[in-house]
Design a protein around this motif. Structure first.
Motif, PDB file in Angstrom:
ATOM      1  N   GLY A 412       0.803  -1.230   0.000  1.00  0.00           N
ATOM      2  CA  GLY A 412       0.000   0.000   0.000  1.00  0.00           C
ATOM      3  C   GLY A 412       0.827   1.267   0.000  1.00  0.00           C
ATOM      4  O   GLY A 412       0.347   2.310  -0.424  1.00  0.00           O
ATOM      5  N   TYR A 413       2.057   1.178   0.488  1.00  0.00           N
ATOM      6  CA  TYR A 413       2.942   2.336   0.481  1.00  0.00           C
ATOM      7  C   TYR A 413       4.379   1.836   0.455  1.00  0.00           C
ATOM      8  O   TYR A 413       4.661   0.669   0.732  1.00  0.00           O
ATOM      9  N   VAL A 424       2.200   6.368  -1.930  1.00  0.00           N
ATOM     10  CA  VAL A 424       1.010   5.853  -1.253  1.00  0.00           C
ATOM     11  C   VAL A 424      -0.035   5.527  -2.304  1.00  0.00           C
ATOM     12  O   VAL A 424      -0.291   6.314  -3.219  1.00  0.00           O
ATOM     13  N   SER A 426      -3.990   3.729  -2.747  1.00  0.00           N
ATOM     14  CA  SER A 426      -5.168   3.461  -1.903  1.00  0.00           C
ATOM     15  C   SER A 426      -6.234   2.620  -2.584  1.00  0.00           C
ATOM     16  O   SER A 426      -7.409   2.685  -2.216  1.00  0.00           O
ATOM     17  N   ALA A 439      -3.287   1.769   1.281  1.00  0.00           N
ATOM     18  CA  ALA A 439      -2.723   2.499   2.424  1.00  0.00           C
ATOM     19  C   ALA A 439      -3.147   3.955   2.379  1.00  0.00           C
ATOM     20  O   ALA A 439      -3.592   4.466   1.344  1.00  0.00           O
ATOM     21  N   TYR A 451       1.613   5.572   8.872  1.00  0.00           N
ATOM     22  CA  TYR A 451       1.146   4.778   7.740  1.00  0.00           C
ATOM     23  C   TYR A 451       0.123   3.749   8.210  1.00  0.00           C
ATOM     24  O   TYR A 451       0.319   3.078   9.226  1.00  0.00           O
ATOM     25  N   HIS A 452      -0.950   3.638   7.465  1.00  0.00           N
ATOM     26  CA  HIS A 452      -1.997   2.668   7.787  1.00  0.00           C
ATOM     27  C   HIS A 452      -2.317   1.845   6.539  1.00  0.00           C
ATOM     28  O   HIS A 452      -2.584   2.401   5.478  1.00  0.00           O
ATOM     29  N   LYS A 453      -2.303   0.531   6.700  1.00  0.00           N
ATOM     30  CA  LYS A 453      -2.628  -0.371   5.596  1.00  0.00           C
ATOM     31  C   LYS A 453      -4.040  -0.919   5.789  1.00  0.00           C
ATOM     32  O   LYS A 453      -4.525  -1.037   6.915  1.00  0.00           O
TER      33      LYS A 453
END
Length: 477
Positions: A412-413, A424, A426, A439, A451-453
């Motif tokens: 994702g990133y 990034v 998404s 992400a 960072y969030h997946k």
């Protein structure tokens, strides 16, 4: 065991990875096979197909060309080179290769079908060029939105002259249930947002205030249900929760109008807290091939596409976050002398479409590469820039990093170039065929990056590219 036999085993392992949609691993095995034995055209041809899946069309063309050099009668190599050229809108080159494939295999019905479709595409492009006028009138000219009546039996929320959260909530529910907005509201939303973004600078400059946060999202590509998953996990946009969508809202996925309208509705509701950068798919030539034009016509009208097109050309090209993160869809430039001031001065309204060269094209199309310097684009459009280029740009402009999108990343990133280049993306399980995560990045007043997946969520059974003008592109899915 000889080198040729060992290479064949590596190819077989690559084929297994390809069957599992593990494109990068497949390319790695094919490359190892080539390194051991470079005279088998199938190694290059298979790698070309994996590169097509990763949208690395420049690499795919080079591989297919090598396969043809080794075996001038290799039909599949002509076929794949044609697909790659078609993907970057080089329709005449694609046409030559489809013709070659049909000459080699006159009974190949699929090749004959693709040749016919490619011929139609070339004629269509030439016709559009022939009728194009330099000063085309605005699509908004003569559009009397107030005179458009909403029928009494329309079962959705009503929109007056300002966007409301209630209307957005109803819109989301309608879209989840497969319903459309009334065309009057579509016109209103596009017109309002076009006016807002037209007045914004080419590079928007924003700060994250105390008690606020910003979420940066990459490509969403018509994957509406995955966009809703971002909001579910991370919170919906508000005056204290800013969002920046970094281009490529549309095309490929088959809910592109839903995404564009929802993002535009939030932009209208929160014009100073919701940000949109233009991507390379917010352009006419890509929209005509990759589905958005067809989707607008199928769900609404041709005029809706023209209104969106005009609004896309008004979108900013970059956002500077807290004077530290230069955020744009593609990447950096062919010239080290280009600075943030050059971006500030760029008059994007003079040139609606990015063309084949210049700052706008580079901002929408370029990609990072691991090696120093600059190189030819793996896409066949734009260029690639190395870690030294990124470092010089950041140092010259007082930046921590460049944040960009434009490419699938399996997690994702990805943080590259010694932390100075961040990608990034998404759109998880991109096009229903790539096993990648999505992400997003959260940024608070301290400007630290979180960072969030996330994983893809189920969606109704409508395939990607369902509204594309022909099935040529389906070969890339």
């Amino acid at each position: 065991m000889g080198a040729q036999e060992e290479a064949a085993k590596l190819k077989a392992r690559g084929n297994k990875c390809f069957a599992n949609h593990e494109w990068l691993d497949a390319i790695d095995y094919y490359t190892k096979a080539v390194d051991l034995y470079d005279q088998d055209p199938s190694f290059y041809c298979n790698r070309a197909q994996a590169n097509i899946k990763l949208e690395q069309y420049g690499y795919a063309i080079a591989d297919a060309t090598k396969a043809i050099e080794l075996d001038p009668k290799y039909t599949k190599a002509y076929y794949r080179r044609a697909v790659a050229n078609g993907a970057i809108l080089q329709s005449r080159q694609a046409l030559k290769d489809f013709k070659a494939a049909v000459r080699l295999e006159p009974q190949n019905q699929d090749a004959k079908l693709k040749l016919a479709e490619c011929e139609k595409m070339v004629k269509r492009i030439e016709f559009q060029r022939a009728i194009a006028v330099e000063d085309e009138p605005s699509a908004f000219e003569g559009l009397d939105i107030d005179s458009v009546a909403v029928e009494p039996d329309y079962d959705g929320a009503r929109l007056a002259h300002e966007m409301t959260q209630d209307f957005i909530d109803d819109m989301i529910t309608r879209f989840k249930n497969g319903k459309k907005l009334h065309r009057k509201y579509v016109y209103q939303i596009i017109a309002a947002v076009r006016k807002i973004v037209y007045q914004e600078p080419t590079m928007v400059e924003m700060e994250v205030q105390k008690g606020h946060k910003l979420t940066v999202c990459g490509d969403t590509h018509g994957q509406f249900f995955d966009l809703l998953e971002i909001f579910r996990l991370n919170g919906f946009p508000s005056e204290s929760h800013y969002y920046l969508f970094n281009g490529d809202f549309v095309d490929r996925g088959s809910w592109s109008t839903e995404i564009a309208l929802l993002l535009y509705a939030y932009k209208w509701l929160h014009p100073k807290a919701f940000f949109l950068n233009r991507g390379n798919h917010e352009t006419d030539d890509m929209n005509r091939v990759y589905g958005f034009e067809g989707e607008c016509k199928a769900k609404y009208t041709e005029r809706v596409f023209k209104l969106f097109s005009e609004s896309f050309s008004a979108l900013p090209l970059a956002t500077l976050i807290g004077k530290q993160y230069f955020t744009l869809h593609g990447g950096l430039f062919s010239d080290d002398k280009i600075s943030l001031d050059d971006v500030r001065k760029l008059n994007r309204h003079k040139q609606r479409q990015p063309g084949q060269q210049g700052l706008m094209m580079e901002m929408l199309w370029t990609d990072p590469q691991p090696m120093p310097g600059r190189g030819p684009s793996k896409r066949g459009v734009g260029l690639q820039f190395g870690p030294d280029v990124t470092k010089r740009f950041c140092e010259a402009n007082g930046l921590k990093a460049v944040i960009r999108s434009h490419e699938v990343r399996m997690e994702g990133y990805e943080v590259e170039h010694d932390g100075h280049c961040i990608t990034v993306f998404s759109a998880p399980k991109y096009c229903d065929s790539t096993e990648n995560k999505g992400a997003y990045i959260n940024i608070g007043p301290d400007y630290k990056l979180e960072y969030h997946k996330f994983d893809a969520v189920p969606h109704p059974d409508i395939k990607p590219m369902a509204y594309a003008q022909n099935s040529l592109m389906s070969m890339m899915m």
